[in-house]
Motif scaffolding. Structure first.
Motif, PDB file in Angstrom:
ATOM      1  N   SER A  33       0.840  -1.091  -0.087  1.00  0.00           N
ATOM      2  CA  SER A  33      -0.084  -0.069  -0.067  1.00  0.00           C
ATOM      3  C   SER A  33       0.670   1.273   0.053  1.00  0.00           C
ATOM      4  N   MET A  34       2.062   1.120   0.789  1.00  0.00           N
ATOM      5  CA  MET A  34       2.751   2.477   0.878  1.00  0.00           C
ATOM      6  C   MET A  34       3.580   2.662  -0.386  1.00  0.00           C
ATOM      7  N   PHE A  35       4.104   1.431  -0.958  1.00  0.00           N
ATOM      8  CA  PHE A  35       4.480   1.480  -2.437  1.00  0.00           C
ATOM      9  C   PHE A  35       3.700   2.320  -3.428  1.00  0.00           C
ATOM     10  N   ALA A  36       2.398   2.028  -3.413  1.00  0.00           N
ATOM     11  CA  ALA A  36       1.600   2.528  -4.350  1.00  0.00           C
ATOM     12  C   ALA A  36       1.109   4.042  -4.021  1.00  0.00           C
ATOM     13  N   GLU A  37       1.112   4.399  -2.707  1.00  0.00           N
ATOM     14  CA  GLU A  37       0.604   5.777  -2.056  1.00  0.00           C
ATOM     15  C   GLU A  37       1.677   6.729  -2.065  1.00  0.00           C
ATOM     16  N   ILE A  38       3.002   6.372  -1.786  1.00  0.00           N
ATOM     17  CA  ILE A  38       3.752   7.507  -1.755  1.00  0.00           C
ATOM     18  C   ILE A  38       4.560   7.531  -2.976  1.00  0.00           C
ATOM     19  N   VAL A  39       4.133   8.574  -3.810  1.00  0.00           N
ATOM     20  CA  VAL A  39       4.446   8.919  -5.134  1.00  0.00           C
ATOM     21  C   VAL A  39       5.264  10.196  -4.996  1.00  0.00           C
ATOM     22  N   PHE A  40       6.356   9.980  -4.777  1.00  0.00           N
ATOM     23  CA  PHE A  40       7.321  11.341  -4.768  1.00  0.00           C
ATOM     24  C   PHE A  40       8.643  11.038  -5.841  1.00  0.00           C
ATOM     25  N   GLU A  41       8.893  11.930  -6.493  1.00  0.00           N
ATOM     26  CA  GLU A  41      10.123  11.730  -7.348  1.00  0.00           C
ATOM     27  C   GLU A  41      11.369  11.822  -6.533  1.00  0.00           C
ATOM     28  N   ASP A  42      11.207  12.707  -5.501  1.00  0.00           N
ATOM     29  CA  ASP A  42      12.467  12.927  -4.560  1.00  0.00           C
ATOM     30  C   ASP A  42      12.411  11.892  -3.516  1.00  0.00           C
ATOM     31  N   GLY A  43      13.590  11.023  -3.547  1.00  0.00           N
ATOM     32  CA  GLY A  43      13.785  10.044  -2.507  1.00  0.00           C
ATOM     33  C   GLY A  43      13.677  10.281  -1.079  1.00  0.00           C
ATOM     34  N   GLU A  44      14.281  11.440  -0.833  1.00  0.00           N
ATOM     35  CA  GLU A  44      14.231  11.966   0.657  1.00  0.00           C
ATOM     36  C   GLU A  44      12.675  12.109   1.027  1.00  0.00           C
ATOM     37  N   LYS A  45      12.063  12.790   0.393  1.00  0.00           N
ATOM     38  CA  LYS A  45      10.517  12.872   0.689  1.00  0.00           C
ATOM     39  C   LYS A  45       9.857  11.366   0.825  1.00  0.00           C
ATOM     40  N   ARG A  46      10.259  10.690   0.182  1.00  0.00           N
ATOM     41  CA  ARG A  46       9.541   9.188   0.351  1.00  0.00           C
ATOM     42  C   ARG A  46      10.106   8.746   1.483  1.00  0.00           C
ATOM     43  N   HIS A  47      11.402   8.652   1.877  1.00  0.00           N
ATOM     44  CA  HIS A  47      12.088   8.299   2.984  1.00  0.00           C
ATOM     45  C   HIS A  47      11.196   8.876   4.132  1.00  0.00           C
ATOM     46  N   GLN A  48      11.070  10.088   4.244  1.00  0.00           N
ATOM     47  CA  GLN A  48      10.386  10.643   5.476  1.00  0.00           C
ATOM     48  C   GLN A  48       9.001  10.085   5.641  1.00  0.00           C
ATOM     49  N   LYS A  49       8.277   9.806   4.683  1.00  0.00           N
ATOM     50  CA  LYS A  49       6.923   9.156   4.876  1.00  0.00           C
ATOM     51  C   LYS A  49       7.131   8.128   5.468  1.00  0.00           C
TER      52      LYS A  49
END
Length: 251
Positions: free
Chosen positions: A154-170
């Motif tokens: 679910s998180m793979f599908a929902e955390i949709v940011f090009e910026d890896g740091e933003k994904r990491h923070q989520k």
């Protein structure tokens, strides 16, 4: 190659060396490299035409790219980035939400399903870390629970940011809030690569690059020292112990 014999030996040796002061640091490094055997499959860490990436297209519908993948790559490729590793694919192999395709240097169409690859990587990493806890690289262990697998997907599908740091923070926020039922809420420390709160500053007194550093009494037990010891141990083992068994000579 995902979960190759080389990768499995690498994981095995990290488990057997867990008693070292840098054991956990080495596990982290090993898991990063292990995950990349899925994320970076099809690319080689040498200059080779196999690493060419042409006519790249997104086959999912993330909606985050202002240009087509091919358009993004055209701004960087040609002679700017040599065909080394996944450099010509930029960060596309590392985006958990992305499904895409490209033509490799042989003109072969390569379909990539990052979410499927990443969930399989998570499954095998879970087993590896359970074996690490036991100190037994051959222990019969289970992988992800059904609930945890669903949460990760679910998180793979929902955390949709090009910026890896933003994904990491989520992901960090989710772990702290107890989203994953397998572990509940976890009080994670923030990591700082630079500044007074960084591992480097703790070990050396400053995060600035200096010709000489004053010796800190806790240097030998610092995370910074253990991390660098772990990197050296990992690299030496892979380059000089594991790869030669498979006829691979690396500098």
């Amino acid at each position: 190659t995902p979960n190759s014999p080389i990768a499995q030996e690498m994981v095995r040796d990290a488990i057997l060396e867990k008693h070292r002061p840098y054991g956990l640091h080495r596990l982290g490094i090993t898991m990063h490299v292990y995950a990349d055997t899925w994320a970076h499959q099809g690319f080689a860490g040498v200059l080779h035409n196999i690493n060419e990436v042409d006519d790249a297209k997104e086959t999912s519908k993330s909606g985050i790219f202002k240009k087509t993948l091919g358009g993004i790559l055209s701004n960087f490729l040609d002679d700017a980035i040599p065909p080394l590793g996944h450099g010509r694919a930029l960060a596309f192999p590392d985006m958990p939400f992305l499904q895409w395709q490209y033509l490799d240097g042989r003109g072969k169409l390569i379909p990539r399903n990052n979410p499927a690859d990443f969930i399989e990587a998570a499954e095998q990493m879970c087993k590896a870390m359970r074996r690490y806890q036991l100190g037994d690289p051959t222990a019969a262990v289970t992988g992800l629970t059904a609930a945890t697998r669903a949460q990760i997907e679910s998180m793979f599908a929902e955390i949709v940011f090009e910026d890896g740091e933003k994904r990491h923070q989520k992901w960090l926020d989710a772990i702290r809030k107890g989203v994953f039922t397998v572990c509940g809420k976890v009080d994670l420390d923030d990591y700082f690569s630079r500044g007074n709160d960084s591992w480097k500053a703790d070990a050396l007194g400053t995060s600035f690059d200096m010709p000489v550093y004053p010796y800190q009494s806790h240097f030998l037990e610092s995370h910074w020292k253990h991390f660098h010891d772990a990197i050296q141990a990992h690299r030496f083992n892979v380059v000089y112990n594991i790869l030669p068994k498979y006829g691979i000579c690396a500098a």
